[in-house]
Design a protein around this motif. Structure first.
Motif, PDB file in Angstrom:
ATOM      1  N   ILE A 130       0.830  -1.205   0.000  1.00 49.91           N
ATOM      2  CA  ILE A 130       0.000   0.000   0.000  1.00 49.91           C
ATOM      3  C   ILE A 130       0.867   1.259   0.000  1.00 49.91           C
ATOM      4  O   ILE A 130       0.670   2.165  -0.819  1.00 49.91           O
ATOM      5  CB  ILE A 130      -0.948   0.001   1.213  1.00 49.91           C
ATOM      6  CG1 ILE A 130      -1.812  -1.266   1.234  1.00 49.91           C
ATOM      7  CG2 ILE A 130      -1.814   1.251   1.204  1.00 49.91           C
ATOM      8  CD1 ILE A 130      -2.619  -1.521  -0.004  1.00 49.91           C
ATOM      9  N   ASN A 131       1.836   1.304   0.892  1.00 52.96           N
ATOM     10  CA  ASN A 131       2.605   2.527   1.095  1.00 52.96           C
ATOM     11  C   ASN A 131       3.680   2.747   0.039  1.00 52.96           C
ATOM     12  O   ASN A 131       3.990   3.893  -0.300  1.00 52.96           O
ATOM     13  CB  ASN A 131       3.239   2.517   2.489  1.00 52.96           C
ATOM     14  CG  ASN A 131       2.212   2.556   3.597  1.00 52.96           C
ATOM     15  OD1 ASN A 131       1.129   3.116   3.428  1.00 52.96           O
ATOM     16  ND2 ASN A 131       2.532   1.964   4.730  1.00 52.96           N
ATOM     17  N   GLU A 132       4.280   1.668  -0.477  1.00 53.55           N
ATOM     18  CA  GLU A 132       5.387   1.809  -1.421  1.00 53.55           C
ATOM     19  C   GLU A 132       4.990   1.486  -2.861  1.00 53.55           C
ATOM     20  O   GLU A 132       5.487   2.133  -3.786  1.00 53.55           O
ATOM     21  CB  GLU A 132       6.555   0.902  -0.998  1.00 53.55           C
ATOM     22  CG  GLU A 132       7.122   1.247   0.378  1.00 53.55           C
ATOM     23  CD  GLU A 132       8.273   0.331   0.772  1.00 53.55           C
ATOM     24  OE1 GLU A 132       8.911  -0.268  -0.128  1.00 53.55           O
ATOM     25  OE2 GLU A 132       8.518   0.185   1.991  1.00 53.55           O
ATOM     26  N   LEU A 133       4.112   0.502  -3.046  1.00 60.69           N
ATOM     27  CA  LEU A 133       3.758   0.096  -4.404  1.00 60.69           C
ATOM     28  C   LEU A 133       2.475   0.752  -4.907  1.00 60.69           C
ATOM     29  O   LEU A 133       2.174   0.670  -6.097  1.00 60.69           O
ATOM     30  CB  LEU A 133       3.611  -1.428  -4.478  1.00 60.69           C
ATOM     31  CG  LEU A 133       4.819  -2.263  -4.018  1.00 60.69           C
ATOM     32  CD1 LEU A 133       4.582  -3.744  -4.319  1.00 60.69           C
ATOM     33  CD2 LEU A 133       6.104  -1.786  -4.664  1.00 60.69           C
ATOM     34  N   GLY A 134       1.713   1.359  -4.009  1.00 58.77           N
ATOM     35  CA  GLY A 134       0.499   2.050  -4.429  1.00 58.77           C
ATOM     36  C   GLY A 134      -0.683   1.145  -4.701  1.00 58.77           C
ATOM     37  O   GLY A 134      -1.630   1.542  -5.386  1.00 58.77           O
ATOM     38  N   PHE A 135      -0.662  -0.092  -4.165  1.00 50.56           N
ATOM     39  CA  PHE A 135      -1.796  -0.976  -4.341  1.00 50.56           C
ATOM     40  C   PHE A 135      -2.992  -0.468  -3.537  1.00 50.56           C
ATOM     41  O   PHE A 135      -2.858   0.372  -2.659  1.00 50.56           O
ATOM     42  CB  PHE A 135      -1.438  -2.398  -3.908  1.00 50.56           C
ATOM     43  CG  PHE A 135      -0.496  -3.116  -4.854  1.00 50.56           C
ATOM     44  CD1 PHE A 135       0.022  -2.493  -5.973  1.00 50.56           C
ATOM     45  CD2 PHE A 135      -0.117  -4.424  -4.604  1.00 50.56           C
ATOM     46  CE1 PHE A 135       0.887  -3.147  -6.835  1.00 50.56           C
ATOM     47  CE2 PHE A 135       0.739  -5.106  -5.450  1.00 50.56           C
ATOM     48  CZ  PHE A 135       1.249  -4.464  -6.568  1.00 50.56           C
TER      49      PHE A 135
END
Length: 334
Positions: A130-135
């Motif tokens: 969520i925080n790094e890959l933007g899922f």
């Protein structure tokens, strides 16, 4: 009227190869080869779920007015593994999906693949995705080995999802060997019949419905009232029983009737089962604001995905909600 669809899958050939023995059918469980052969015969399913089959995917999306698919790992998910191999392959899978989304950012979003048999690692990977890959959330493929997610050791996954304010999609997977032998296997019909009966024909949908009910009855949503869950196939049989649950199930430990949590914390998709009676039941059960759209691509490729909602007698606003507005709100899309 372009849509955002949720239960859309891919696989990675290199991950499937590394899964090795984990993908081999158990001699006592659902005969997976018979199941896949039946699936191919009925739907034409082949290897179109491989992420490299981009052109076929885009062609389907364009033909069916799908602007964006929310991609998640399909059959044979590495989330079913244990230990470091599970963690390693889930991380690799999520990184590869991120690369693909970056190449086609106007058409795809991502749901994380989590090593659910390692709960702390799963929570850490969800945070990274969520925080790094933007899922935009995660899809849990089946349930942990020999357990359900209502076991307290898995609470860290749900706590993390609530903190991140992202949904978790609870997806079917092959049922346990014991359930297959007790309920679905029979000398009265073939292995292929038993396999499809135990899986996408009936059995694994019942399994997900029971799983969802166990989460409700465990008090999960009293502990995490802002947690959002998604289930497909018109609610995996649960909407038919909401009133019955409230009247019959003795659950004084809960803050609300069981149906309250389905209407408040759950979103429901069709998974390509584009049928009006089921839609009407789900709309009546949970309301139009809790219905999302999905095709279950590539395992199901409905030829009427782009026209189905227009045939239901909905208002334009109701169509827009199912098509994309509910998705925009849930996933916090601009």
């Amino acid at each position: 009227m372009n849509s955002i669809t949720f239960e859309e899958h891919f696989v990675l050939k290199e991950v499937q190869q590394q899964m090795g023995d984990a993908l081999k059918p158990s001699p006592n469980g659902v005969p997976l080869n018979a199941m896949l052969e039946a699936l191919e015969k009925e739907t034409g399913f082949s290897n179109e779920d491989e992420i490299t089959n981009h052109d076929q995917r885009i062609k389907f999306m364009d033909e069916q007015d799908v602007q964006m698919q929310v991609l998640s790992y399909g059959n044979g998910s590495p989330s079913l593994l244990k230990g470091e191999k599970a963690i390693e392959l889930c991380q690799y899978t999520n990184d590869r999906l991120k690369q693909y989304i970056d190449e086609h950012s106007d058409r795809f979003l991502g749901f994380a693949t989590l090593p659910i048999n390692e709960p702390e690692a799963a929570a850490t990977e969800l945070k990274r995705c969520i925080n790094e890959l933007g899922f935009k959330g995660a899809l849990i493929f089946g349930r942990p080995n020999g357990k359900f997610l209502d076991n307290p050791e898995f609470d860290v996954i749900f706590e993390t999802a609530e903190q991140l304010d992202v949904p978790i999609y609870l997806h079917p997977a092959p049922i346990s060997d014991e359930a297959y032998q007790a309920y679905y296997q029979s000398d009265n019909y073939s292995d292929a019949t038993a396999a499809t009966f135990a899986s996408f024909g009936y059995g694994w949908h019942i399994d997900v419905g029971i799983h969802a009910m166990r989460l409700v009855l465990s008090g999960l949503f009293d502990r995490h009232p802002n947690l959002s869950m998604i289930i497909g196939h018109w609610g995996e049989f649960t909407p038919f029983f909401y009133e019955r649950m409230d009247d019959i199930i003795h659950a004084p430990h809960l803050d609300h009737d069981p149906s309250y949590y389905f209407k408040t914390n759950f979103y429901i998709t069709p998974s390509g089962m584009l049928t009006k009676p089921q839609f009407d039941m789900v709309k009546n059960a949970v309301g139009i604001d809790h219905i999302l759209y999905s095709a279950d691509y590539p395992y199901v490729k409905p030829e009427n995905l782009g026209t189905f909602l227009a045939e239901l007698g909905l208002t334009s606003e109701e169509q827009d909600k199912v098509n994309y507005k509910n998705a925009q709100k849930l996933l916090k899309l601009k």
